[in-house]
Design a protein around this motif. Structure first.
Motif, mmCIF file in Angstrom:
data_model
loop_
_atom_site.group_PDB
_atom_site.id
_atom_site.type_symbol
_atom_site.label_atom_id
_atom_site.label_comp_id
_atom_site.label_asym_id
_atom_site.label_seq_id
_atom_site.Cartn_x
_atom_site.Cartn_y
_atom_site.Cartn_z
ATOM 1 N N ILE A 96 83.182 41.791 55.078
ATOM 2 C CA ILE A 96 84.388 41.915 55.901
ATOM 3 C C ILE A 96 84.105 42.828 57.082
ATOM 4 C CG2 ILE A 96 86.773 42.773 55.896
ATOM 5 C CD1 ILE A 96 86.816 41.985 52.877
ATOM 6 N N ASN A 97 84.577 42.416 58.247
ATOM 7 C CA ASN A 97 84.459 43.248 59.436
ATOM 8 C C ASN A 97 85.582 44.290 59.398
ATOM 9 O OD1 ASN A 97 84.440 44.326 61.976
ATOM 10 N ND2 ASN A 97 84.362 42.361 63.059
ATOM 11 N N LYS A 102 88.697 40.835 58.839
ATOM 12 C CA LYS A 102 88.469 39.407 58.588
ATOM 13 C C LYS A 102 87.137 39.209 57.860
ATOM 14 C CE LYS A 102 91.906 37.345 60.916
ATOM 15 N NZ LYS A 102 92.046 37.531 62.343
ATOM 16 N N ILE A 103 87.089 38.120 57.116
ATOM 17 C CA ILE A 103 85.869 37.786 56.385
ATOM 18 C C ILE A 103 84.840 37.223 57.350
ATOM 19 C CG2 ILE A 103 84.892 36.238 54.629
ATOM 20 C CD1 ILE A 103 87.619 36.424 53.196
ATOM 21 N N ILE A 104 83.615 37.748 57.289
ATOM 22 C CA ILE A 104 82.578 37.235 58.187
ATOM 23 C C ILE A 104 81.499 36.449 57.444
ATOM 24 C CG2 ILE A 104 82.878 38.858 60.079
ATOM 25 C CD1 ILE A 104 80.913 40.673 58.843
ATOM 26 N N ILE A 152 82.227 45.947 55.356
ATOM 27 C CA ILE A 152 82.791 46.135 54.011
ATOM 28 C C ILE A 152 82.264 45.027 53.110
ATOM 29 C CG2 ILE A 152 84.919 46.037 52.639
ATOM 30 C CD1 ILE A 152 86.361 47.255 55.088
ATOM 31 N N LEU A 153 81.809 45.415 51.933
ATOM 32 C CA LEU A 153 81.407 44.425 50.936
ATOM 33 C C LEU A 153 82.513 44.355 49.897
ATOM 34 C CD1 LEU A 153 77.725 45.567 50.232
ATOM 35 C CD2 LEU A 153 78.578 44.059 52.019
ATOM 36 N N GLU A 154 82.937 43.163 49.578
ATOM 37 C CA GLU A 154 83.960 43.018 48.550
ATOM 38 C C GLU A 154 83.512 41.943 47.580
ATOM 39 O OE1 GLU A 154 88.283 43.478 49.519
ATOM 40 O OE2 GLU A 154 88.323 41.420 48.797
ATOM 41 N N LEU A 155 83.597 42.272 46.315
ATOM 42 C CA LEU A 155 83.170 41.310 45.301
ATOM 43 C C LEU A 155 84.370 40.521 44.806
ATOM 44 C CD1 LEU A 155 81.007 40.126 43.521
ATOM 45 C CD2 LEU A 155 81.331 41.994 41.927
ATOM 46 N N VAL A 340 85.521 31.784 57.291
ATOM 47 C CA VAL A 340 85.007 32.998 57.927
ATOM 48 C C VAL A 340 85.296 32.985 59.419
ATOM 49 C CG1 VAL A 340 83.161 33.314 56.253
ATOM 50 C CG2 VAL A 340 82.717 32.011 58.320
ATOM 51 N N GLU A 341 85.356 34.174 59.982
ATOM 52 C CA GLU A 341 85.530 34.253 61.439
ATOM 53 C C GLU A 341 84.148 34.442 62.064
ATOM 54 O OE1 GLU A 341 85.967 38.966 62.624
ATOM 55 O OE2 GLU A 341 87.585 37.580 63.090
ATOM 56 N N GLU A 342 84.035 34.021 63.286
ATOM 57 C CA GLU A 342 82.772 34.194 64.016
ATOM 58 C C GLU A 342 82.401 35.667 63.993
ATOM 59 O OE1 GLU A 342 79.866 32.857 66.929
ATOM 60 O OE2 GLU A 342 81.625 31.633 66.532
ATOM 61 N N PHE A 343 81.177 35.907 63.637
ATOM 62 C CA PHE A 343 80.710 37.282 63.538
ATOM 63 C C PHE A 343 80.303 37.756 64.929
ATOM 64 C CE2 PHE A 343 77.396 40.267 61.620
ATOM 65 C CZ PHE A 343 78.375 41.192 61.310
#
Ligand SMILES: Nc1nc2c(ncn2[C@@H]2O[C@H](COP(=O)(O)OP(=O)(O)OP(=O)(O)O)[C@@H](O)[C@H]2O)c(=O)[nH]1
Ligand SMILES: [Mg+2]
Length: 423
Positions: A96-97, A102-104, A152-155, A340-343
């Motif tokens: 996550i950014n 948002k999820i990347i 951010i890392l989310e499991l 995912v959103e554009e990184f």
């Protein structure tokens, strides 16, 4: 401690410096330029593995830096590229950014990789700048520098089936009975504090079941750590909703069912679209007549006709439930990776050059490519500077500046370089 969300810092390697060097051998006293380019910096890469199942290791190590590229050498030798930094994460980890929330990236399969940051490019050595009119360039370019970024890392657990329900309804007990898992079981709420996974086998096929910690009213707003648990329900293909039909804790089965579904929907409406199997647990605690009365009340009030009645103690209904789960799973496609959103951590804009006029009359030029060009310009080296100015002309930057009113003697600022414009 179960860690399923953590913020870490990552940095790609810097590009190596280009070399300024001239060939010198016994035969050639003054050979041509032979300064090689700098090497590329290492990338930062995330890789999913089934060997990990928590983010625990990130509790102690939170900084990850890829190796820098080596500087260029004489004899046209390019510097060695920096080693990539490969970060292993459990399968199911979502990146996550933190700036946009948002999820990347969604590393939802064993072995999945995601290049989060690209290493800086190496600077050109002086050999690169040799041309018919410039036989002996005395300058080279610095490597591209990179800056650290946070991620951010989310499991989000990956399981086919999620066992959901109030605390103490018997979720962990059921998991221990239908799978190889050995979760803690006790007669108090919130015995389970992180999702346990188990593999269940039936009719020669297998599926993965997650025992989600007990949910309560307000879970979607964080009560009882509900927020943390609910994200693990997001991935499952099938929800097995356990309801203590014996009402041994003094709550009503009908209310329990409504509250849990309410919380699922409040957390994420999509969760209500996930197919549910209604399971009445602890049916051994009631005699036949009482059981029938309670089930009738439930099914009539909620207009639900499909359910399984089980006891993990006597194993009644357990085989039926396993088969029913398998039957349902066969009809439900595997969940796709999350959107995912554009990184854009390191997005470079090569098209737009911006010119800002400052109060003191100076002109500032900015924009990805310009800043790259300005890298390593040696102001005191006439040749380097002339090369730079020529490039500015070629790129149309001088014309753009003139359009904005640039006159002889005005100051132009590009990154760390500031010079007086002379026609
Ligand atoms: N009589 C009876 N008791 C059961 C049955 N299944 C579980 N229990 C008991 O109910 C209590 C709670 O069981 P758990 O499996 O820990 O419940 P849980 O839903 O995982 O609870 P949390 O982890 O706290 O959310 C324990 O004392 C179990 O022995 C059952 O089928 N019949
Ligand atoms: Mg439990």
């Amino acid at each position: 401690m179960f860690l399923d969300r953590v913020k870490i810092s990552i940095k790609a390697g810097n590009g190596g410096k280009g070399s300024t060097s001239f060939l010198r051998t016994a035969q050639t006293a003054n050979g041509g330029p032979d300064g090689g380019d700098g090497g590329k910096g290492g990338d930062v890469i995330f890789k999913a593995t089934n060997d990990l199942n928590t983010l625990y290791s990130f509790r102690f190590k939170k900084k990850f830096v890829a190796e820098n590229g080596e500087d260029g050498h004489q004899k046209n030798q390019t510097g060695k590229s920096g080693k990539d930094e490969i970060i292993l994460v459990p399968t199911g980890t979502v990146l996550i950014n933190p700036k946009t929330d948002k999820i990347i990236a969604d590393l939802n399969e064993d072995g999945a990789v995601f290049v989060a940051l690209k290493g800086g490019v190496g600077g050109h050595g002086n050999a690169y700048y040799k041309s018919s009119i410039k036989q002996a360039p005395t300058f080279s370019q610095l490597g591209e520098t990179t800056s650290p970024k946070e991620v951010i890392l989310e499991l989000k657990t990956i399981a086919d089936v999620g066992l959901v329900g109030f605390p103490n309804v018997g979720k962990s007990t059921l998991l221990s009975v239908i799978s190889n898992a050995n979760p803690k079981i006790a007669n108090y709420p919130f015995t389970t504090i992180y999702p346990n996974l188990g593999v269940c086998e039936v009719l020669g096929e297998t599926f993965v079941v997650a025992d989600i910690p007990g949910l309560i009213e307000g879970a979607s707003e964080g009560t009882g750590l509900g927020h943390y648990f609910l994200k693990h329900v997001e991935r499952v293909r099938l929800i097995v909703h356990l309801i203590d039909i014996s009402e041994s804790e003094g709550r009503s089965a009908v209310e329990d069912y409504k509250i849990i579904n309410d919380e699922l929907g409040k957390y994420n409406k999509e969760l209500l679209k996930t197919k549910q199997i209604v399971v009445f647990s602890k049916c051994d605690l009631l005699d036949e007549e009482e059981l029938k009365k309670k089930i009738d009340n439930f099914t009539k009030t909620l207009k639900i006709s499909d359910y399984v009645c089980i006891s993990s103690y006597t194993r009644e209904g357990v085989e039926t439930l396993k088969k029913k789960i398998l039957e349902n799973l066969k009809k439900i496609p595997k969940k796709k990776a999350l959107a995912v959103e554009e990184f854009d951590f390191d997005k470079k804009d090569f098209s737009s050059i911006e010119i800002t006029r400052h109060d003191d009359g100076s002109f500032e030029v900015s924009g990805g490519r310009i800043e790259n060009l300005a890298r390593g310009v040696v102001i005191s080296d006439q040749m380097s500077f002339a090369y730079f100015q020529n490039k500015l002309k070629e790129m149309g930057v001088i014309d753009m500046l003139k359009e904005k009113g640039l006159k002889e003697g005005d100051t132009v600022v590009i990154k760390d370089i500031s010079f007086e414009y002379i026609e």
